[in-house]
Design an enzyme around this catalytic site. Structure first.
Site, PDB file in Angstrom:
ATOM      1  N   ASP A 304      26.215 -52.965 -34.595  1.00 30.86           N
ATOM      2  CA  ASP A 304      27.091 -51.814 -34.820  1.00 30.86           C
ATOM      3  C   ASP A 304      27.204 -51.005 -33.523  1.00 30.86           C
ATOM      4  OD1 ASP A 304      24.337 -51.390 -35.247  1.00 30.86           O
ATOM      5  OD2 ASP A 304      24.675 -49.796 -36.689  1.00 30.86           O
ATOM      6  N   GLU A 488      16.176 -49.497 -25.255  1.00 31.17           N
ATOM      7  CA  GLU A 488      16.743 -50.184 -26.421  1.00 31.17           C
ATOM      8  C   GLU A 488      17.655 -51.331 -25.995  1.00 31.17           C
ATOM      9  OE1 GLU A 488      19.504 -48.996 -30.292  1.00 31.17           O
ATOM     10  OE2 GLU A 488      19.622 -47.826 -28.443  1.00 31.17           O
TER      11      GLU A 488
END
Length: 539
Positions: A304, A488
């Site tokens: 996403d 991340e």
């Protein structure tokens, strides 16, 4: 009665053994901020009270939600009313726990990760808010992600395995098993606002990691839970027909084959991204419920957001996730079916073993039929509404290789495209499109590097696998020594720039980056001894 945070939390904790362990967990027993706070929730999110839309759903109410909502209705039109001040008076805002941890860049990256595990470990229990309590310890990714995440956790476990943290792996597997047995599936994360969707089904792979540590017989213990998860993904498959070819996550194709898609049961804005979803629906000019459904399904995918889900391969406003049969999802479910077959053999149930062997073969045949492009020599997602592949290249194509579903010729073609089009100075880029979304170029992600490296090794493309691993490890290490952080995601094209895109800033911590990096180094310690790379951007 006036509730304080301490009494409310204590009351909830008293209820936990009965509400969440002995009895099946029911959504109405949990705090659902988007439902219980009504227009207060909507206004806080739409008025952008907090820079991060996830802040308010994670806040803990200091009084019963109905009482807070009534207070808001009474006060909102009074002179000098401040929505921000009201929220801060009635809610405990989320914060990072005080750990006293500071990065030490004089340490090796391995030592840094070993020191990080306790920092990212959370104890079992509830917080009085939207957090779904779990019975055992678990690892969170870090940053704004203050809860467990489904597919992240498999890659985190790889690092825990390298660290010898077998009991923490066991605890996390048991937490996911608990969720399957109480919620009925593994949600996106242990928050109530994630209950309507899952994430890529990595539970069977987690069981493989645990079995590597404790022996193959451990699979028998978790067979009932894996079957329940499989039934969640296959719900409604028996009722599909040519006239009614879809239901939730299952799709019947023209030849009668059944494959899966991502889905979410709630066609509403995501509570944790409420304002962003409302604005996107308005800008798109489409039916809002349709947009929300596709957005949420993409959130279930873990990607996403990505050009994979866009009708024009560029703009989020054209998202149509539920029209798409994803390569990676169906490869994962193929592995689930093979694992269920193996569990049936271990339990002496030959009939069930034959059935799951049949299902796995049927899925493999269908996946190769519908997603393999002979012309491109690559796997693409399949748009079953249009009846054609999407032709949007992504690293989802490595999943059939990871599970050894393809022949040598197909594997060679995929490897060639990875090397020619996806490989850059810092590793593999997620897709070839630059859309400004975080799961597109120029970003690279730890889970996709791991799946790609192992996929290549399965077909003896060791030189390319080594190159990807070396470049990724070197990039991770360089950023750590420059910043003291493991991120991340990374910009693998221009290693001098941070990764960007998405609905929030790049987070540090970071669970799956730590896990994959530590696992790669445990398999080949010499990766860190490589001091130089071809740093020029290729292609």
């Amino acid at each position: 009665m006036k509730y304080t945070f301490s009494t409310l939390t204590f009351s909830l904790l008293l209820l936990l053994p009965f509400t969440f362990v002995v009895q099946p967990l029911r959504a109405q027993q949990l705090y659902r901020p988007e439902q219980e706070l009504g227009e207060l929730f909507e206004q806080v999110q739409l008025q952008h009270v907090f820079p991060d839309s996830k802040t308010f759903p994670d806040a803990v109410p200091l009084a019963p939600p109905a009482q807070i909502l009534e207070a808001y209705r009474q006060q909102q039109n009074q002179p000098g009313f401040s929505l921000e001040a009201f929220v801060k008076a009635y809610f405990l805002l989320p914060s990072q726990p005080e750990t006293g941890f500071t990065s030490d860049t004089s340490l090796s990256v391995t030592q840094h990760i070993e020191r990080l595990w306790p920092v990212l470990t959370r104890e079992p229990g509830a917080d009085g808010g939207s957090l779904i309590p779990l019975p055992k310890k678990y690892i969170v990714p870090g940053g704004r992600f203050r809860e467990i995440y489904y597919w992240d956790s498999f890659f985190t476990m790889l690092g825990l395995q390298a660290s010898g943290e077998t009991e923490l792996i066991q605890s996390m597997v048991d937490n996911f098993t608990h969720l399957i047995n109480t919620v009925g599936h593994i949600p996106n994360g242990n928050r109530t606002y994630y209950l309507s969707r899952s994430q890529p089904p990595f539970y069977a792979l987690m069981l493989r990691v645990l079995a590597q540590q404790k022996g193959r017989e451990v699979l028998k213990t978790y067979a009932p839970a894996l079957r329940k998860e499989y039934d969640f993904w296959m719900d409604g498959a028996d009722q599909l027909s040519a006239a009614n070819p879809t239901h939730r996550r299952v799709v019947r194709l023209p030849d009668g084959s059944i494959l899966n898609r991502y889905w979410d049961d709630a066609p509403e804005p995501r509570p944790e991204s409420y304002r962003e979803d409302v604005e996107l629906a308005q800008e798109s000019g489409r039916n809002p419920e349709e947009v929300y459904r596709h957005i949420r399904a993409a959130a279930e995918s873990g990607w996403d957001f990505s050009s994979r889900w866009f009708a024009d391969a560029q703009n989020l406003s054209t998202i149509h996730t539920t029209d798409i049969i994803p390569v990676d999802l169906n490869a994962l479910l193929y592995h689930v079916e093979l694992t269920l077959q193996e569990m049936a053999v271990l339990n002496g149930n030959r009939k069930e073993a034959r059935e799951f062997e049949r299902r796995a073969k049927a899925r493999r045949d269908a996946l190769l039929t519908y997603t393999w492009s002979e012309e491109a020599g690559f796997f693409y997602d399949y748009d079953f509404v249009k009846g054609t592949t999407t032709n949007i290249p992504s690293l989802a194509a490595v999943f059939p290789l990871y599970f050894s579903m393809v022949n040598r010729r197909q594997a060679d073609a995929v490897a060639q495209k990875l090397e020619e089009d996806f490989l850059h100075a810092g590793g593999l880029v997620s897709t070839l499109h630059r859309t400004g979304q975080q799961w597109d170029a120029p970003n690279g992600w730890a889970p996709l590097q791991w799946m790609s490296i192992q996929a290549l090794r399965n077909y003896r493309h060791d030189r390319l696998a080594d190159t990807v691993a070396r470049r990724w490890v070197t990039l991770n290490e360089a950023v750590f020594h420059n910043t003291g952080k493991l991120m991340e995601k990374y910009n693998v094209v221009d290693m001098g720039l941070q990764a960007g895109g998405g609905e929030y800033p790049n987070q540090d911590g970071f669970g799956w980056t730590n896990g994959v990096l530590l696992k790669l180094l445990s398999l080949d310690p010499q990766l860190l001894e490589t001091e130089t790379l071809e740093l020029e951007t290729q292609h």
